[in-house]
Design a protein around this motif. Structure first.
Motif, PDB file in Angstrom:
ATOM      1  N   THR A  53     126.452 105.690 -53.425  1.00  0.00           N
ATOM      2  CA  THR A  53     125.514 106.800 -53.238  1.00  0.00           C
ATOM      3  C   THR A  53     124.413 106.451 -52.250  1.00  0.00           C
ATOM      4  O   THR A  53     123.842 105.365 -52.299  1.00  0.00           O
ATOM      5  CB  THR A  53     124.881 107.182 -54.585  1.00  0.00           C
ATOM      6  N   SER A  54     124.096 107.398 -51.370  1.00  0.00           N
ATOM      7  CA  SER A  54     123.027 107.186 -50.395  1.00  0.00           C
ATOM      8  C   SER A  54     121.679 107.009 -51.070  1.00  0.00           C
ATOM      9  O   SER A  54     120.827 106.254 -50.584  1.00  0.00           O
ATOM     10  CB  SER A  54     122.968 108.369 -49.425  1.00  0.00           C
ATOM     11  N   SER A  55     121.459 107.712 -52.185  1.00  0.00           N
ATOM     12  CA  SER A  55     120.158 107.657 -52.852  1.00  0.00           C
ATOM     13  C   SER A  55     119.788 106.242 -53.285  1.00  0.00           C
ATOM     14  O   SER A  55     118.606 105.914 -53.414  1.00  0.00           O
ATOM     15  CB  SER A  55     120.162 108.587 -54.069  1.00  0.00           C
ATOM     16  N   THR A  56     120.796 105.389 -53.474  1.00  0.00           N
ATOM     17  CA  THR A  56     120.537 103.998 -53.853  1.00  0.00           C
ATOM     18  C   THR A  56     119.824 103.239 -52.746  1.00  0.00           C
ATOM     19  O   THR A  56     119.062 102.304 -53.009  1.00  0.00           O
ATOM     20  CB  THR A  56     121.869 103.292 -54.179  1.00  0.00           C
ATOM     21  N   TRP A  57     120.056 103.652 -51.502  1.00  0.00           N
ATOM     22  CA  TRP A  57     119.625 102.857 -50.355  1.00  0.00           C
ATOM     23  C   TRP A  57     118.486 103.512 -49.572  1.00  0.00           C
ATOM     24  O   TRP A  57     118.345 103.247 -48.379  1.00  0.00           O
ATOM     25  CB  TRP A  57     120.825 102.607 -49.439  1.00  0.00           C
ATOM     26  N   THR A  58     117.681 104.338 -50.215  1.00  0.00           N
ATOM     27  CA  THR A  58     116.631 105.052 -49.486  1.00  0.00           C
ATOM     28  C   THR A  58     115.231 104.749 -50.008  1.00  0.00           C
ATOM     29  O   THR A  58     114.323 105.543 -49.848  1.00  0.00           O
ATOM     30  CB  THR A  58     116.874 106.569 -49.538  1.00  0.00           C
ATOM     31  N   SER A  59     115.046 103.601 -50.639  1.00  0.00           N
ATOM     32  CA  SER A  59     113.708 103.236 -51.097  1.00  0.00           C
ATOM     33  C   SER A  59     112.805 102.986 -49.890  1.00  0.00           C
ATOM     34  O   SER A  59     113.276 102.610 -48.805  1.00  0.00           O
ATOM     35  CB  SER A  59     113.759 101.979 -51.959  1.00  0.00           C
ATOM     36  N   PRO A  60     111.483 103.175 -50.031  1.00  0.00           N
ATOM     37  CA  PRO A  60     110.572 102.891 -48.916  1.00  0.00           C
ATOM     38  C   PRO A  60     110.709 101.463 -48.398  1.00  0.00           C
ATOM     39  O   PRO A  60     110.663 101.237 -47.185  1.00  0.00           O
ATOM     40  CB  PRO A  60     109.190 103.146 -49.533  1.00  0.00           C
ATOM     41  N   ALA A  61     110.891 100.497 -49.309  1.00  0.00           N
ATOM     42  CA  ALA A  61     111.013  99.099 -48.877  1.00  0.00           C
ATOM     43  C   ALA A  61     112.238  98.904 -48.000  1.00  0.00           C
ATOM     44  O   ALA A  61     112.174  98.220 -46.967  1.00  0.00           O
ATOM     45  CB  ALA A  61     111.083  98.189 -50.102  1.00  0.00           C
ATOM     46  N   ARG A  62     113.362  99.494 -48.414  1.00  0.00           N
ATOM     47  CA  ARG A  62     114.576  99.334 -47.607  1.00  0.00           C
ATOM     48  C   ARG A  62     114.396  99.958 -46.236  1.00  0.00           C
ATOM     49  O   ARG A  62     114.779  99.377 -45.199  1.00  0.00           O
ATOM     50  CB  ARG A  62     115.779  99.961 -48.319  1.00  0.00           C
ATOM     51  N   VAL A  63     113.817 101.178 -46.174  1.00  0.00           N
ATOM     52  CA  VAL A  63     113.647 101.865 -44.894  1.00  0.00           C
ATOM     53  C   VAL A  63     112.741 101.061 -43.974  1.00  0.00           C
ATOM     54  O   VAL A  63     113.047 100.866 -42.780  1.00  0.00           O
ATOM     55  CB  VAL A  63     113.085 103.282 -45.122  1.00  0.00           C
ATOM     56  N   LEU A  85     116.764 103.823 -32.742  1.00  0.00           N
ATOM     57  CA  LEU A  85     117.511 103.410 -33.930  1.00  0.00           C
ATOM     58  C   LEU A  85     116.769 103.727 -35.225  1.00  0.00           C
ATOM     59  O   LEU A  85     117.385 103.871 -36.276  1.00  0.00           O
ATOM     60  CB  LEU A  85     117.809 101.904 -33.857  1.00  0.00           C
ATOM     61  N   ASN A  86     115.446 103.844 -35.142  1.00  0.00           N
ATOM     62  CA  ASN A  86     114.642 104.114 -36.335  1.00  0.00           C
ATOM     63  C   ASN A  86     114.544 105.595 -36.688  1.00  0.00           C
ATOM     64  O   ASN A  86     113.974 105.950 -37.723  1.00  0.00           O
ATOM     65  CB  ASN A  86     113.227 103.553 -36.165  1.00  0.00           C
ATOM     66  N   THR A  87     115.066 106.456 -35.844  1.00  0.00           N
ATOM     67  CA  THR A  87     115.062 107.873 -36.194  1.00  0.00           C
ATOM     68  C   THR A  87     115.953 108.109 -37.403  1.00  0.00           C
ATOM     69  O   THR A  87     116.848 107.306 -37.691  1.00  0.00           O
ATOM     70  CB  THR A  87     115.592 108.729 -35.022  1.00  0.00           C
ATOM     71  N   PRO A  88     115.758 109.217 -38.119  1.00  0.00           N
ATOM     72  CA  PRO A  88     116.669 109.497 -39.236  1.00  0.00           C
ATOM     73  C   PRO A  88     118.133 109.488 -38.803  1.00  0.00           C
ATOM     74  O   PRO A  88     118.989 108.958 -39.536  1.00  0.00           O
ATOM     75  CB  PRO A  88     116.224 110.898 -39.682  1.00  0.00           C
ATOM     76  N   GLU A  89     118.419 110.023 -37.622  1.00  0.00           N
ATOM     77  CA  GLU A  89     119.798 110.043 -37.140  1.00  0.00           C
ATOM     78  C   GLU A  89     120.347 108.629 -36.946  1.00  0.00           C
ATOM     79  O   GLU A  89     121.553 108.396 -37.051  1.00  0.00           O
ATOM     80  CB  GLU A  89     119.894 110.816 -35.824  1.00  0.00           C
ATOM     81  N   GLY A  90     119.441 107.679 -36.656  1.00  0.00           N
ATOM     82  CA  GLY A  90     119.879 106.303 -36.455  1.00  0.00           C
ATOM     83  C   GLY A  90     120.315 105.630 -37.733  1.00  0.00           C
ATOM     84  O   GLY A  90     121.056 104.630 -37.697  1.00  0.00           O
ATOM     85  N   MET A  91     119.864 106.122 -38.869  1.00  0.00           N
ATOM     86  CA  MET A  91     120.223 105.531 -40.145  1.00  0.00           C
ATOM     87  C   MET A  91     121.241 106.363 -40.923  1.00  0.00           C
ATOM     88  O   MET A  91     121.615 106.012 -42.037  1.00  0.00           O
ATOM     89  CB  MET A  91     118.973 105.300 -41.000  1.00  0.00           C
ATOM     90  N   LEU A  92     121.666 107.461 -40.337  1.00  0.00           N
ATOM     91  CA  LEU A  92     122.638 108.342 -40.995  1.00  0.00           C
ATOM     92  C   LEU A  92     124.000 108.211 -40.340  1.00  0.00           C
ATOM     93  O   LEU A  92     124.104 107.940 -39.149  1.00  0.00           O
ATOM     94  CB  LEU A  92     122.165 109.794 -40.925  1.00  0.00           C
ATOM     95  N   ARG A  93     125.029 108.428 -41.140  1.00  0.00           N
ATOM     96  CA  ARG A  93     126.375 108.379 -40.564  1.00  0.00           C
ATOM     97  C   ARG A  93     127.139 109.652 -40.911  1.00  0.00           C
ATOM     98  O   ARG A  93     126.769 110.374 -41.809  1.00  0.00           O
ATOM     99  CB  ARG A  93     127.129 107.152 -41.041  1.00  0.00           C
ATOM    100  N   LYS A 139     124.471 113.518 -43.523  1.00  0.00           N
ATOM    101  CA  LYS A 139     124.079 113.631 -44.923  1.00  0.00           C
ATOM    102  C   LYS A 139     124.382 112.375 -45.732  1.00  0.00           C
ATOM    103  O   LYS A 139     124.278 112.388 -46.954  1.00  0.00           O
ATOM    104  CB  LYS A 139     124.770 114.836 -45.570  1.00  0.00           C
ATOM    105  N   LYS A 140     124.785 111.307 -45.050  1.00  0.00           N
ATOM    106  CA  LYS A 140     125.001 110.036 -45.722  1.00  0.00           C
ATOM    107  C   LYS A 140     124.175 108.951 -45.048  1.00  0.00           C
ATOM    108  O   LYS A 140     124.171 108.824 -43.822  1.00  0.00           O
ATOM    109  CB  LYS A 140     126.480 109.639 -45.687  1.00  0.00           C
ATOM    110  N   VAL A 141     123.474 108.159 -45.859  1.00  0.00           N
ATOM    111  CA  VAL A 141     122.657 107.054 -45.339  1.00  0.00           C
ATOM    112  C   VAL A 141     123.520 105.799 -45.272  1.00  0.00           C
ATOM    113  O   VAL A 141     124.276 105.506 -46.203  1.00  0.00           O
ATOM    114  CB  VAL A 141     121.440 106.808 -46.246  1.00  0.00           C
ATOM    115  N   ARG A 142     123.398 105.073 -44.190  1.00  0.00           N
ATOM    116  CA  ARG A 142     124.124 103.811 -44.085  1.00  0.00           C
ATOM    117  C   ARG A 142     123.544 102.795 -45.066  1.00  0.00           C
ATOM    118  O   ARG A 142     122.331 102.686 -45.226  1.00  0.00           O
ATOM    119  CB  ARG A 142     124.036 103.242 -42.669  1.00  0.00           C
ATOM    120  N   THR A 143     124.410 102.066 -45.733  1.00  0.00           N
ATOM    121  CA  THR A 143     123.951 100.939 -46.539  1.00  0.00           C
ATOM    122  C   THR A 143     123.384  99.881 -45.594  1.00  0.00           C
ATOM    123  O   THR A 143     123.626  99.918 -44.375  1.00  0.00           O
ATOM    124  CB  THR A 143     125.107 100.329 -47.338  1.00  0.00           C
ATOM    125  N   PRO A 144     122.633  98.892 -46.102  1.00  0.00           N
ATOM    126  CA  PRO A 144     122.154  97.826 -45.223  1.00  0.00           C
ATOM    127  C   PRO A 144     123.263  97.130 -44.446  1.00  0.00           C
ATOM    128  O   PRO A 144     123.102  96.836 -43.259  1.00  0.00           O
ATOM    129  CB  PRO A 144     121.447  96.874 -46.197  1.00  0.00           C
TER     130      PRO A 144
END
Length: 487
Positions: A377-387, A479-487, A321-326
């Motif tokens: 916050t994870s929401s900061t790092w979930t823009s389409p461009a970042r993904v 690595l590109n799966t959602p699980e790959g970007m979540l921690r 439920k948390k997205v990794r920052t870049p």
């Protein structure tokens, strides 16, 4: 040492709860870390062992500073190099960012590394900032040495540090000319926060108490304490009062910082920020209250506070439920791919290129322009461009397409099954277990098969039959799966 890279086509993975704890309190669960968790007997036991960080040998991480000898220049020597146009403040800052990123990748003291990053973002000073750069490595050393001690100790070590005095203008704060910058941020950002109800008189008294800490900015950057510049006279800040009658105000400052560290409003702010970092963007009030209660009852002990988080049902229910920052993304991928920097002698080195990788995804380390640090916050790092940029970077790292030098890359044979033949679907599952610590979904297996224009049942008869392109597609897709970007 046992690893997930076994002879089986389906390597063993950590239990999901263990994987969750290890993921949240590290920068990436690589083979070595997974083995450490198994060796400890459980993820909780591993976490406890990480709290005793000084007992963990960390040779490779400790060697990183030798790649950046200028970071240990004395402040006067650093300033002399800048004046002579040998180096710039930015050069010192870039070296510091590279140093920090390399330690994240290499360190075996992962909980300490994560907490050093957390406190560096809370008690934030940017890289290469003109008024603080000669002291930035020293400031980092203070945070590292106290990252798993108490918040009281952290405040004492950082607020009056010469780097902080330069960055937030406390070096210009004297009895004859009060500068409110650090006194205000100490209340607003680092301790009680605006909801505590402090007013402008509190800010002024906070600044008055912090007078006397001198840094000769743009001279030789020497730091000292000037009794003549310290404001004397009774101060009241929220519920804190002090006669402040001595020309040496440092004991009064320590008493003030201890008061702020122990304040219930500080407990709530620190607890909430920790919960946002380790649990979710919207932690419940019951979780925040439980963490704040431990923080206060333990006299701001960081390890006790983290232990309360790790044992709380809300944390245990917050898997993926948390997205990794870049920054976290790049470090995690480097770790799970086994890409270890070995030096930093040129711009082609991996240790330097990873800075630009982070920058491409929107988070150049230590370059947030304000003193409040990067958002947690994870929401900061979930823009389409970042993904999209992260997806691209995962393929680049999987194939080392940037041609990074001064990096060790594990042999492909050591990352593939040792039993053949296996199907393409089994190979995708194998890599998912290796890189993510979990089995591949049917969607992932189907997506890789479609990308390679092969059926999932396609038989791969040996390691030699795995092409360079196929290898990058499989690992990049995992690595590109959602699980790959979540921690």
């Amino acid at each position: 040492m046992s690893t997930r890279a076994s002879a089986a086509v389906t390597p063993a993975v950590l239990p999901s709860t263990w994987q969750h704890i290890a993921n949240r309190f590290s920068f990436g669960v690589d083979e070595s870390l997974a083995a450490s968790v198994r060796s400890a007997g459980s993820a909780n036991a591993w976490l406890r062992s990480q709290f005793a960080w000084s007992t963990i040998t960390d040779t490779r991480s400790a060697e990183v500073i030798s790649w950046y000898p200028r970071l240990k220049d004395s402040p006067s020597a650093a300033w002399a190099r800048v004046k002579a146009d040998e180096r710039s403040a930015w050069d010192y800052g870039f070296d510091f960012a590279c140093y920090s990123m390399a330690r994240k990748i290499l360190s075996r003291r992962q909980v300490k590394e994560v907490m050093a990053d957390f406190w560096s973002n809370l008690l934030y000073i940017p890289m290469g900032e003109d008024r603080s750069f000669p002291w930035r490595y020293s400031y980092d050393s203070v945070i590292r040495s106290r990252a798993l001690t108490t918040y009281r100790s952290l405040l004492r070590g950082t607020i009056v540090h010469p780097a902080m005095s330069g960055w937030l203008n406390n070096s210009s704060n004297t009895r004859s000319g009060i500068n409110e910058n650090l006194g205000r941020e100490l209340l607003e950002l680092y301790t009680v926060g605006r909801p505590s109800g402090y007013d402008e008189d509190d800010v002024k008294n906070s600044a008055r108490l912090l007078t006397g800490f001198s840094v000769r900015v743009f001279d030789d950057f020497a730091a000292s304490y000037s009794r003549a510049d310290h404001y004397r006279g009774r101060v009241r800040i929220l519920g804190f009062t002090h006669a402040n009658s001595s020309s040496d105000g440092r004991p009064a400052v320590n008493a003030y910082l201890d008061y702020l560290a122990r304040h219930p409003a500080t407990a709530k702010r620190i607890a909430r920020r920790l919960c946002v970092r380790f649990v979710s963007d919207t932690p419940s009030s019951s979780l925040v209250n439980a963490v704040a209660k431990t923080y206060l009852s333990s006299d701001t002990d960081i390890r006790a506070t983290l232990w309360t988080i790790a044992r709380h049902p809300e944390f245990l229910a917050a898997q993926r439920k948390k997205v990794r920052t870049p920054v976290e993304d790049v470090v995690n991928v480097a770790r799970v791919l086994g890409m270890a920097p070995t030096g930093s002698s040129s711009g082609e080195s991996f240790a330097q290129k990873i800075i630009w990788m982070c920058n491409n995804m929107g988070q150049n380390p230590y370059t947030w322009p304000r003193p409040d640090g990067f958002p947690e916050t994870s929401s900061t790092w979930t823009s389409p461009a970042r993904v999209l940029r992260s997806w691209d970077m995962h393929y680049n790292l999987a194939g080392n397409w940037w041609g990074s030098q001064e990096v060790t890359l594990p042999a492909r044979a050591d990352q593939l099954p040792t039993q053949w033949p296996c199907t393409l679907g089994q190979l995708v599952d194998h890599q998912s277990r290796m890189l993510l610590g979990r089995a591949a979904s049917g969607q992932l297996r189907a997506a890789v098969a479609s990308a390679l224009n092969l059926p999932e049942t396609y038989a791969v008869t040996s390691a030699a039959k795995v092409t360079d392109w196929g290898w990058v597609v499989i690992r990049g897709a995992v690595l590109n799966t959602p699980e790959g970007m979540l921690r």
